[in-house]
Motif scaffolding. Structure first.
Motif, PDB file in Angstrom:
ATOM      1  N   ALA B 358       1.363  -0.903  -0.243  1.00  0.00           N
ATOM      2  CA  ALA B 358       0.212  -0.139   0.050  1.00  0.00           C
ATOM      3  C   ALA B 358       0.370   1.110  -0.071  1.00  0.00           C
ATOM      4  CB  ALA B 358      -1.000  -0.036   0.926  1.00  0.00           C
ATOM      5  N   GLY B 359       1.846   1.400   0.826  1.00  0.00           N
ATOM      6  CA  GLY B 359       2.901   2.407   0.811  1.00  0.00           C
ATOM      7  C   GLY B 359       3.286   3.033  -0.805  1.00  0.00           C
ATOM      8  N   VAL B 360       3.598   1.317  -1.371  1.00  0.00           N
ATOM      9  CA  VAL B 360       4.506   1.783  -2.402  1.00  0.00           C
ATOM     10  C   VAL B 360       3.936   2.039  -3.490  1.00  0.00           C
ATOM     11  CG1 VAL B 360       5.419   0.586  -4.397  1.00  0.00           C
ATOM     12  CG2 VAL B 360       5.597  -0.501  -2.277  1.00  0.00           C
ATOM     13  N   CYS B 361       2.286   1.862  -3.532  1.00  0.00           N
ATOM     14  CA  CYS B 361       1.454   2.475  -4.538  1.00  0.00           C
ATOM     15  C   CYS B 361       0.904   3.782  -4.027  1.00  0.00           C
ATOM     16  CB  CYS B 361       0.165   0.977  -4.702  1.00  0.00           C
ATOM     17  SG  CYS B 361      -0.023  -0.203  -5.405  1.00  0.00           S
ATOM     18  N   ALA B 362       0.813   3.935  -2.411  1.00  0.00           N
ATOM     19  CA  ALA B 362       0.126   5.993  -2.230  1.00  0.00           C
ATOM     20  C   ALA B 362       1.763   6.579  -2.758  1.00  0.00           C
ATOM     21  CB  ALA B 362       0.794   5.462  -0.833  1.00  0.00           C
ATOM     22  N   LEU B 363       2.712   6.275  -2.611  1.00  0.00           N
ATOM     23  CA  LEU B 363       4.024   6.322  -3.893  1.00  0.00           C
ATOM     24  C   LEU B 363       3.570   6.800  -5.228  1.00  0.00           C
ATOM     25  CD1 LEU B 363       7.011   5.740  -1.455  1.00  0.00           C
ATOM     26  CD2 LEU B 363       6.074   7.423  -1.775  1.00  0.00           C
ATOM     27  N   GLY B 364       3.690   5.566  -6.093  1.00  0.00           N
ATOM     28  CA  GLY B 364       2.943   5.525  -6.944  1.00  0.00           C
ATOM     29  C   GLY B 364       2.082   6.993  -7.561  1.00  0.00           C
ATOM     30  N   PHE B 365       0.510   7.012  -6.964  1.00  0.00           N
ATOM     31  CA  PHE B 365      -0.314   7.912  -7.010  1.00  0.00           C
ATOM     32  C   PHE B 365       0.196   9.099  -6.654  1.00  0.00           C
ATOM     33  CE2 PHE B 365      -3.682   4.304  -4.507  1.00  0.00           C
ATOM     34  CZ  PHE B 365      -4.054   4.309  -6.227  1.00  0.00           C
ATOM     35  N   VAL B 366       0.689   9.270  -5.863  1.00  0.00           N
ATOM     36  CA  VAL B 366       1.268  10.488  -5.873  1.00  0.00           C
ATOM     37  C   VAL B 366       2.447  11.101  -6.938  1.00  0.00           C
ATOM     38  CG1 VAL B 366       3.052  12.004  -4.373  1.00  0.00           C
ATOM     39  CG2 VAL B 366       1.417  11.038  -3.220  1.00  0.00           C
ATOM     40  N   ALA B 367       3.242  10.100  -7.731  1.00  0.00           N
ATOM     41  CA  ALA B 367       4.033  10.244  -8.713  1.00  0.00           C
ATOM     42  C   ALA B 367       2.905  10.830  -9.735  1.00  0.00           C
ATOM     43  CB  ALA B 367       4.570   8.925  -9.153  1.00  0.00           C
ATOM     44  N   LEU B 368       2.154   9.502  -9.892  1.00  0.00           N
ATOM     45  CA  LEU B 368       0.643   9.043 -11.565  1.00  0.00           C
ATOM     46  C   LEU B 368       0.262  11.351 -11.019  1.00  0.00           C
ATOM     47  CD1 LEU B 368      -0.099   6.128 -11.744  1.00  0.00           C
ATOM     48  CD2 LEU B 368       1.487   7.172 -13.037  1.00  0.00           C
TER      49      LEU B 368
END
Lengths: 162, 482
Positions: B358-368
């Motif tokens: 989830a943490g990795v995904c959250a970082l990905g969200f921000v990046a996207l």
């Protein structure tokens, strides 16, 4: 197989090790402040930058490193002789308990760096054949304690040799 | 003690050096032309030729000053043009004699012999090259001398019993499972560098498509994507087969006197002996399709001093359970226990994993979001995270039975690591900040020859369980290990 012997009470490191940690932190802090100050000076000549904030933050961080951290780190170090193995615990954020059976020690070093010499402590280094934990460090031992432990483990290795 | 080094390397060694240096000579021509300046092609060839001949003379001098001999108690190698070096390798220190035959050496009927003593992980004695018969003679001789049998004439040793071999059909099957896109990456890299020279600039795909309308463009794009995907899979399969065939052709595992002998290779034939006592752990791996068909691969982790593969040696690239059992029996290990025998970690393992993803995904969200790209693929991924974490938890576990330790890992590519507790070098009970909050700990089992990046670990046990397992392993790890 004989029953596992009662673990010894974990022992603290020599209190002088706290001073070793503090000196090391002081050096790291000094470098940190110097780098921050240098960067700010360069920025000041390149663009209109008022030196101060970064150096101040670095100094605050350095103070925490020097005043608070050594005590924490020192308190987390302990070692015990347990079940024919040396057990070493350390780490503030990541807590690690390493157990090295005496029979797996390939060879031993007692090392003393300049700061350790100044503070009068030694580091016992155990070498194992494992790729993980190929060297296990037990710092902050009084010189005679380190020598005694080395002699004890050496004796154990000698006894086990064919 | 003075043993005589009276044997020379095979003269074909010089020929191999010659062929190997030829490209340097050809590539060196433009360099000579550049540095010397205004010279004709003939002069450049002459200058480079003189240099080449000088280097060959030097190679011949080195060759002529290289000698070896098998004495009664040690193997002697004398070498060096000006500074002479005399190396003596006592037979009892020899761990392994391996024979390697690169393509060129095979054509010339010679082989390289490496005598390994396990000191510092380097070959202590390398003979490049001797005749094939001499290589076999040396290996048998060194092995006999090591076993304490002296004497000049060496009887032909008894044929070694075959433990495992790969038929051509099996080899091709293994190749299909060895699906690999490595070649594609290489091709991509080549294309990237070569494309500047290709006449592609005249073709403007975008303009071409624009001219024919966007509807056609969509259809073309879809067809193109499907074709590309099919091609990709085809290339992956073919490259997997080619790689496997080149590496494992004629795979034979036999039982030598002190260890396994593995012979394999299509172009470069290698012949390696893995001494039984240096095997530290056995790893059985399988994928979803292979498991359904009952296939698995068996790998041994060995103590350092081996050439290549970083202490990890495949002893059966694709085998059934019944074929693996006799190999494992040689090093006193059972077949891997059934999955239900393993003890699982705390279910909080899945919780921590899911948190991590989830943490990795959250970082990905921000990046996207920053990149103003569609976020739905990540959303799907975030929903899959707990399921993935749960699956990983289900397929992770450890088992301690009869002084043997078993750890299994991975739900897609499953692997079971097996070792005798006496092989354990040290143990760590490790807790990170999240683990401490959840009352968990990871037990790291350090062995020789394992990967240092990903050591064998039992992840996210309850702290008390981790310590109990540590103590149980410690009690079994006493005594000598080699």
């Amino acid at each position: 197989m004989e029953p596992a012997e009662q673990p010894d009470r974990p022992e603290r490191l020599d209190p002088r090790y706290r001073a070793v940690l503090r000196w090391r932190a002081a050096i790291a802090g000094l470098v940190l402040v110097a780098v921050a100050a240098g960067a700010e000076l360069i920025l000041a000549t390149a663009i209109a930058w008022r030196p101060g904030p970064a150096t101040g933050a670095a100094a605050a961080l350095a103070l925490i490193l020097i005043i608070v951290m050594p005590g924490h780190r020192y308190r987390r170090w302990s070692y015990a002789r347990h079940d024919e193995a040396l057990q070493i615990a350390h780490g503030v954020l990541f807590r690690v308990e390493t157990s090295v059976p005496f029979g797996r020690v390939q060879h031993l070093d007692v090392s003393r760096g300049p700061i350790e010499r100044m503070c009068g402590v030694s580091t016992l280094v155990l070498h194992t054949a494992g790729t993980h934990n190929s060297t296990v460090h037990l710092p902050g031992l009084a010189a005679d304690t380190a020598e005694a432990m080395r002699a004890e483990i050496r004796e154990h290795i000698r006894r086990e040799a064919p | 003690m003075s043993e005589t080094a009276d044997r020379r390397l095979h003269p074909a060694a010089l020929l191999i050096t010659f062929v190997r240096r030829l490209p340097e000579f050809v590539l060196g021509l433009p360099a000579v032309a550049y540095f010397v300046g205004d010279v004709s092609i003939g002069a450049a060839i002459a200058i480079a030729g003189v240099g080449f001949i000088a280097s060959m003379v030097f190679a011949w001098l080195i060759w002529s000053r290289f000698a070896y001999g098998a004495g009664a108690s040690e193997f002697v190698i004398e070498s060096g043009l000006f500074a002479r070096n005399r190396r003596a390798i006592p037979y009892e220190r020899v761990n392994d004699v391996s024979i390697t035959r690169p393509l060129l050496a095979r054509l010339l009927g010679v082989a390289a012999v490496a005598i390994e003593t396990g000191a510092g992980g380097k070959d202590e004695g390398k003979l490049e090259y001797v005749s094939l018969a001499e290589a076999g003679r040396l290996r048998d001789l060194i092995r006999l001398r090591k076993a304490g049998v002296a004497g000049e004439d060496v009887d032909a040793p008894a044929p070694e019993p075959l433990i495992f071999a790969m038929s051509v059909g099996r080899l091709l099957l293994a190749g299909l499972f060895g699906f690999s896109l490595v070649f594609l990456a290489v091709l991509g890299g080549v294309f990237e560098n070569v494309s500047d020279w290709l006449p592609l600039e005249g073709i403007d795909a975008e303009r071409y498509i624009e001219e024919r309308g966007s509807r056609l463009a969509g259809r073309v794009a879809l067809a193109w994507t499907l074709t590309a995907a099919a091609l990709l899979i085809l290339v992956g399969m073919v490259s997997g087969v080619v790689r496997t065939v080149v590496r494992d052709f004629g795979f034979r595992l036999t039982r030598a006197e002190t260890g396994f002998r593995r012979q394999r290779g299509l172009f470069t034939r290698t012949d390696v002996v893995l001494p039984f006592r240096r095997v530290q752990a056995a790893i059985v791996t399988t994928g979803p399709v292979r498991r359904a068909l009952g296939w698995r691969a068996l790998t041994f982790q060995t103590l350092g001093g081996d050439t290549g593969e970083g202490g990890s040696h495949v002893v059966a690239p694709l085998a059934s359970a019944t074929e693996c059992a006799p190999i494992l029996a040689e090093i006193d290990l059972p077949s891997p226990p059934p999955p239900e025998a393993f003890e699982r970690s705390s279910l909080r393992y899945a919780m921590r994993r899911a948190l991590l993803y989830a943490g990795v995904c959250a970082l990905g969200f921000v990046a996207l979001l920053v990149a103003v790209a569609p976020i739905w693929p990540l959303l799907a991924l975030a929903l899959a995270a707990p399921i993935l974490a749960w699956l990983q938890w289900r397929h992770h576990g450890s088992l301690l039975a009869d002084d043997r330790m078993f750890v299994r890992n991975g739900f897609w590519r499953q692997r079971v690591t097996m070792l005798a507790c006496a092989r354990i070098q040290s143990l760590d009970v490790r807790r990170g900040p999240i683990q401490r909050a959840l009352g968990l700990a990871t037990l790291i089992v350090a062995t020789a020859g394992a990967s240092s990046i990903a050591p064998l670990s039992v992840v996210d046990l309850r702290l008390a369980d981790a310590r109990a397992l540590r103590d149980a392993l410690l009690a079994r790890a006493r005594g000598r290990w080699l």
